[in-house]
Design an enzyme around this catalytic site. Structure first.
Site, PDB file in Angstrom:
ATOM      1  N   ASP A   1       0.868  -1.169   0.000  1.00 30.25           N
ATOM      2  CA  ASP A   1       0.000   0.000   0.000  1.00 30.25           C
ATOM      3  C   ASP A   1       0.910   1.226   0.000  1.00 30.25           C
ATOM      4  OD1 ASP A   1      -2.235   1.535  -0.020  1.00 30.25           O
ATOM      5  OD2 ASP A   1      -2.649   1.343   2.112  1.00 30.25           O
ATOM      6  N   ASP A  22      -8.514  -6.830   0.426  1.00 32.50           N
ATOM      7  CA  ASP A  22      -7.566  -6.934   1.526  1.00 32.50           C
ATOM      8  C   ASP A  22      -8.249  -6.360   2.752  1.00 32.50           C
ATOM      9  OD1 ASP A  22      -6.935  -3.996   0.576  1.00 32.50           O
ATOM     10  OD2 ASP A  22      -6.158  -4.208   2.608  1.00 32.50           O
ATOM     11  N   CYS A  67     -15.012 -27.381   9.802  1.00 36.88           N
ATOM     12  CA  CYS A  67     -13.829 -26.670   9.305  1.00 36.88           C
ATOM     13  C   CYS A  67     -12.636 -27.614   9.289  1.00 36.88           C
ATOM     14  CB  CYS A  67     -13.526 -25.465  10.197  1.00 36.88           C
ATOM     15  SG  CYS A  67     -12.029 -24.577   9.724  1.00 36.88           S
ATOM     16  N   CYS A  99      -9.420 -26.679   9.201  1.00 36.21           N
ATOM     17  CA  CYS A  99      -8.165 -26.050   9.617  1.00 36.21           C
ATOM     18  C   CYS A  99      -7.548 -26.809  10.789  1.00 36.21           C
ATOM     19  CB  CYS A  99      -8.391 -24.582   9.974  1.00 36.21           C
ATOM     20  SG  CYS A  99      -8.971 -24.273  11.644  1.00 36.21           S
ATOM     21  N   CYS A 136      -9.220 -26.145  14.261  1.00 36.19           N
ATOM     22  CA  CYS A 136     -10.474 -26.869  14.492  1.00 36.19           C
ATOM     23  C   CYS A 136     -10.236 -28.374  14.626  1.00 36.19           C
ATOM     24  CB  CYS A 136     -11.474 -26.577  13.379  1.00 36.19           C
ATOM     25  SG  CYS A 136     -12.180 -24.912  13.515  1.00 36.19           S
ATOM     26  N   HIS A 164      -7.178 -20.112  12.112  1.00 41.08           N
ATOM     27  CA  HIS A 164      -8.539 -20.479  11.682  1.00 41.08           C
ATOM     28  C   HIS A 164      -9.083 -19.410  10.733  1.00 41.08           C
ATOM     29  CE1 HIS A 164     -12.786 -21.615  11.741  1.00 41.08           C
ATOM     30  NE2 HIS A 164     -13.019 -20.334  11.938  1.00 41.08           N
TER      31      HIS A 164
END
Length: 404
Positions: free
Chosen positions: A99, A292, A339, A341, A344, A370
RNA sequence: GUCAGAGUGGCCGAGUGGUAAGGCGCUGGACUGUAAAUCCAGUGUAUUGUUACAGCAUAGGUUCGAUUCCUAUCUCUGGCA
């Protein structure tokens, strides 16, 4: 993980068109291919707060961003350049965006977005934005008090030294609580800065970076039209939608829709600073290719775990669970039962609650992981749905209604 | 046993003859191109609330008024036996 290939040039391809203005695409950079729609994680100070590069990779992150302003102050653009540029410096060898510092022209003068919209001002914090002039923005460093003048050319120079694949023009992110006349004057100045940025960029173009122009105009459709056409009329590689997007979600969706209708359709479009779940669905529908937002990683550090609508226990207004709440103290469920991930797979809400209450950093890491997985998985599902021509079905299954 | 010091809300800790500061904890909330592991609010009991009633170890006393002064008791800490 893709490896830097100096011979690999940039290109953006629209692979398939979806409902309304939605599109499936690919954005090639020297550091790898980004499948779009995509989410860009914020590693503002050249680091993901509470996540390692390895953890980012595990959750299939495609691209991260860092910030001109923060790195200019510390450790300095030259320092990063001497250490091989952002990718070598961070150990992230995939695509990156920087940015321009334009958002800090807003945030260091007005505080965060919610405070500005709600008129809360900047309590307990002195402004370190000193002034905005035709030349650029003058800041006082919050680290050592030294003054800096950030001009379009300086932002381009810094971003060149940092070495991200995608860079953006210097702009002023306009506040919500200003007169239309201010928004218009600011937009016109941002247009002049955009051309100065473009010229500075072209003067040193080495083929390793591509520049995005930013559309301004606040919440005013007529200004958005002027700005979108202006940016489209100049040879930017991509477009970004910036500035105030309004105080309410519907207002934001309206601003995005009016902006998108005037942007050229063949370049990648980034929506700056937006990352709510519904916001992403609505943005994709309007043709946004990349997003973003600090939200997924910031709320993780405040105990917020993103969940799909059907996994929200009681409160459907919020897109996350606040795991600090006492109701999770003895909860044996993972954040989300469906989930995939690692958080989890291995940890209960009760354990995460405990980590938060005892201020053990691991809690932030696990929730951030997560949330990172959640966002990447969300984008993956969106891309799959676009590819299979079932985007609206996905959209509806998440409980959202098409707006406007 | 004796001498000295000290007992303040769930915890720590100011304080004073005029009704208990501030932290922590607890309970919520906020957070969208990150000066954010931050910020905001509430937190004795009862009532929606004005309000009422409690409350500075315990029990008495002095006083218009005591958490503050006095007496006794209990507990803790330290010194001496």
């Amino acid at each position: 993980m893709p490896v830097y290939n100096p011979n690999q040039s940039f290109n953006f391809k629209i692979l398939k068109k979806g409902p309304h203005a939605a599109r499936l695409g690919s954005l090639q950079t020297p550091h790898g291919l980004i499948k779009t729609p995509a989410f860009i994680f914020c590693a503002t100070k050249a680091a993901m707060k509470s996540l390692t590069i390895e953890q980012l990779k595990t959750s299939d992150t495609q691209i991260i961003l860092s910030n001109t302003y923060h790195l200019m102050l510390q450790p300095g653009a030259e320092s990063v350049e001497k250490q091989g540029g952002l990718q070598k410096f961070t150990g992230w060898h995939g695509p990156m965006l920087t940015d321009s510092g334009g958002f800090q022209i807003f945030s260091l003068g007005h505080g965060n977005i919610a405070d500005e919209i709600k008129g809360r001002g900047m309590p307990n914090r002195s402004k370190t934005l000193l002034e905005i002039t035709e030349e650029g923005a003058r800041f006082r460093s919050y680290i050592n008090g030294k003054e800096y003048l950030l001009t379009p050319a300086e932002s381009m120079r810094i971003q060149r030294l940092l070495g991200a694949d995608l860079i953006v023009v210097l702009d002023e992110c306009t506040p919500y609580h200003v007169e239309k006349s201010y928004t218009q004057a600011s937009m016109e100045r941002s247009h002049r800065w955009a051309l100065q940025s473009l010229n500075a960029y072209l003067a040193h173009d080495n083929g390793k970076q591509k520049l995005y122009g930013i559309v301004q105009g606040g919440v005013y459709p007529d200004l958005r039209k002027i700005s979108a056409e202006f940016i489209s009329d100049h040879p930017f590689f991509g477009h970004a939608v910036g500035g105030s997007l309004g105080a309410e979600k519907q207002e934001m969706y309206d601003v995005i829709a009016s902006t998108m209708s005037h942007l050229s359709k063949d370049r990648p479009v980034h929506l700056l600073g937006i990352g709510g779940i519904e916001d992403i669905f609505q943005g994709v529908l309007q043709g946004i290719d990349t997003f973003d937002c600090v939200h997924p990683t910031r709320i993780a550090r405040h105990g917020g775990a993103l969940v799909k609508p059907w996994n929200r226990l009681d409160n459907h207004k919020r897109e996350h669970l606040n795991l600090r709440n006492s109701q999770y103290k003895l909860d044996l469920n993972p954040i989300e039962p469906d989930c995939a991930c690692t958080t989890c797979a291995n940890h209960t809400r009760g354990y995460l609650h405990h980590l938060l209450k005892t201020e053990i950093f691991l809690g932030f890491t696990l929730i951030a992981q997560h949330n990172a997985f959640f966002m990447n998985n969300l984008m993956k599902q969106i891309r799959y749905a676009l590819e299979q021509n079932i985007f609206l079905e996905l959209f509806n299954s998440w409980g959202f209604q098409q707006k406007p």
